[in-house]
Design an enzyme around this catalytic site. Structure first.
Site, PDB file in Angstrom:
ATOM      1  N   CYS A 130      -1.141 -20.847 -31.507  1.00  0.00           N
ATOM      2  CA  CYS A 130      -1.188 -19.833 -30.450  1.00  0.00           C
ATOM      3  C   CYS A 130      -0.228 -20.267 -29.336  1.00  0.00           C
ATOM      4  CB  CYS A 130      -2.610 -19.735 -29.904  1.00  0.00           C
ATOM      5  SG  CYS A 130      -3.137 -21.289 -29.181  1.00  0.00           S
ATOM      6  N   HIS A 186      -6.815 -29.983 -32.434  1.00  0.00           N
ATOM      7  CA  HIS A 186      -7.771 -30.292 -33.497  1.00  0.00           C
ATOM      8  C   HIS A 186      -7.137 -30.094 -34.864  1.00  0.00           C
ATOM      9  CE1 HIS A 186     -11.252 -29.772 -30.509  1.00  0.00           C
ATOM     10  NE2 HIS A 186     -11.059 -31.036 -30.768  1.00  0.00           N
ATOM     11  N   CYS A 232      -3.972 -25.106 -21.277  1.00  0.00           N
ATOM     12  CA  CYS A 232      -3.503 -23.742 -21.534  1.00  0.00           C
ATOM     13  C   CYS A 232      -3.750 -22.884 -20.281  1.00  0.00           C
ATOM     14  CB  CYS A 232      -4.248 -23.155 -22.728  1.00  0.00           C
ATOM     15  SG  CYS A 232      -3.813 -21.434 -22.989  1.00  0.00           S
ATOM     16  N   HIS A 267     -18.442 -29.057 -26.198  1.00  0.00           N
ATOM     17  CA  HIS A 267     -16.994 -28.854 -26.312  1.00  0.00           C
ATOM     18  C   HIS A 267     -16.307 -29.223 -24.990  1.00  0.00           C
ATOM     19  CE1 HIS A 267     -13.110 -27.021 -27.027  1.00  0.00           C
ATOM     20  NE2 HIS A 267     -13.445 -26.917 -28.311  1.00  0.00           N
ATOM     21  N   GLU A 294     -13.700 -28.144 -23.575  1.00  0.00           N
ATOM     22  CA  GLU A 294     -13.249 -27.013 -22.743  1.00  0.00           C
ATOM     23  C   GLU A 294     -14.409 -26.470 -21.904  1.00  0.00           C
ATOM     24  OE1 GLU A 294     -11.303 -23.585 -24.652  1.00  0.00           O
ATOM     25  OE2 GLU A 294     -12.029 -22.396 -22.981  1.00  0.00           O
ATOM     26  N   THR A 346     -12.738 -19.995 -23.970  1.00  0.00           N
ATOM     27  CA  THR A 346     -11.765 -19.003 -24.438  1.00  0.00           C
ATOM     28  C   THR A 346     -11.912 -18.608 -25.908  1.00  0.00           C
ATOM     29  OG1 THR A 346     -10.231 -20.812 -24.840  1.00  0.00           O
ATOM     30  CG2 THR A 346      -9.979 -19.619 -22.767  1.00  0.00           C
ATOM     31  N   CYS A 348      -9.854 -15.583 -24.954  1.00  0.00           N
ATOM     32  CA  CYS A 348      -8.410 -15.512 -25.130  1.00  0.00           C
ATOM     33  C   CYS A 348      -8.021 -14.383 -26.088  1.00  0.00           C
ATOM     34  CB  CYS A 348      -7.921 -16.855 -25.667  1.00  0.00           C
ATOM     35  SG  CYS A 348      -6.213 -16.802 -26.114  1.00  0.00           S
ATOM     36  N   SER A 362     -11.978 -27.997 -35.443  1.00  0.00           N
ATOM     37  CA  SER A 362     -11.408 -26.976 -34.576  1.00  0.00           C
ATOM     38  C   SER A 362     -12.402 -25.828 -34.422  1.00  0.00           C
ATOM     39  CB  SER A 362     -10.091 -26.477 -35.186  1.00  0.00           C
ATOM     40  OG  SER A 362      -9.824 -25.171 -34.751  1.00  0.00           O
TER      41      SER A 362
HETATM   42 FE1  F3S Z   1      -4.526 -20.903 -27.516  1.00  0.00          FE
HETATM   43 FE2  F3S Z   1      -4.776 -20.979 -24.982  1.00  0.00          FE
HETATM   44 FE3  F3S Z   1      -5.792 -19.042 -26.308  1.00  0.00          FE
HETATM   45  S1  F3S Z   1      -4.841 -22.725 -26.327  1.00  0.00           S
HETATM   46  S2  F3S Z   1      -6.324 -19.880 -28.274  1.00  0.00           S
HETATM   47  S3  F3S Z   1      -3.640 -19.427 -26.097  1.00  0.00           S
HETATM   48  S4  F3S Z   1      -6.746 -20.143 -24.680  1.00  0.00           S
END
Ligand code: F3S
Length: 279
Positions: A12, A40, A95, A123, A125, A161, A189, A217
């Protein structure tokens, strides 16, 4: 036998950006450290380690003067302070979408809301987002976690996300009758949602589904779950070597998708191996 490749699969935006930053770091400093694996995916991390990237397990493993890269899923201010006190230089590969979730949580907390983070309790995050509220936020994994939680009148929800939209909808549905004001930051996300939708569509149309990505992951595991829920036999693999000929025997169409931390070369290897098996 035909292969249907989900084109939204693979790295991504955030992971591609972090990988590029890691390569630049290695080129500039000839080495560097991440606290935990950068992404991951064991194969991708091994390649970076061969180029000089070290993976430290704890803050105590870091030596003063080292250049430490913060991972895509970010960290909280408490951990960041520990790191800077250790005398290391930080390169932030968080990110931008994760950073937005962190900012939303911090703002809701500053505005007096009780913050709930929809995510996985263990996790990094989700823990990092919660740290941005000074540790005041509660991580909830599902609506069932609301039982036993002392809820205030003003509650705000922020998401890890990689969460699913239906999980957020379910939480909001159960929370609404319990509070007088509910704020929701949909920080799921877009890349995750698009990948999930595209994979779901392919999974419905094929005989077998292969999901490539790290077993640790979160987004790949969720992708495999979503595909399996269609009833199509689904196999979550990390490398092409795990593919078994039995899985594709008699199949007319094989779907292939990959998590956000899966490099293109691993996807190509799986497609090539499927070719050898007759696809
Ligand atoms: Fe990737 Fe960032 Fe979305 S790491 S899955 S673009 S939150």
């Amino acid at each position: 036998m035909e292969i249907v490749l989900v084109t939204e699969g693979g790295f991504c935006f955030g992971v591609r950006r972090a990988m590029k930053m890691a390569e630049e770091l290695l080129a500039e400093h000839g080495g560097g450290v991440t606290l935990g694996p950068l992404i991951h995916n064991r194969e991708a991390v091994s390649r970076l380690q061969e180029q000089g990237l070290r993976v430290a397990e704890t803050v105590e493993d870091l030596k003063p003067g080292e250049v430490v890269m913060l991972r895509t899923h970010g960290t909280g201010p408490i951990t960041t302070r520990e790191l800077t006190e250790r005398g290391v230089t930080l390169v932030d590969a968080t990110c931008p979408f994760v950073a937005r979730a962190q900012r939303e949580a911090a703002q809701y907390h500053a505005d007096g809301y009780q913050v709930l983070v929809l995510g996985e309790a263990d996790h990094p995050e989700a823990r990092g987002i919660a740290e941005h509220t000074g540790g005041a936020a509660t991580i909830v994994e599902a609506p069932a976690d609301l039982a036993g939680l002392e809820l205030r009148k003003q509650v705000a929800v922020v998401c890890q996300t990689t969460q699913r939209l239906d999980a957020l909808q379910a939480l909001v549905h159960d929370l609404l009758p319990l509070v007088s004001e509910l704020r929701v930051a949909n920080t799921i996300c877009d890349a995750t949602t698009k990948r999930q939708e595209a994979s779901l569509q392919v999974a419905r149309e094929v005989d077998v589904m292969v999901v490539i990505g790290g077993k640790h992951s979160a987004n790949t595991t969720r992708l495999a779950q979503i595909c399996a829920e269609t009833g199509t036999p689904t196999h979550h693999i990390e490398t092409a070597a795990e593919l078994e000929a039995d899985w594709v025997q008699g199949a007319a169409r094989i779907g292939v998708t990959a998590g956000a931390s899966t490099p293109d070369w691993l996807i190509s290897e799986v497609v090539a191996r499927l070719g050898e098996l007759g696809a």
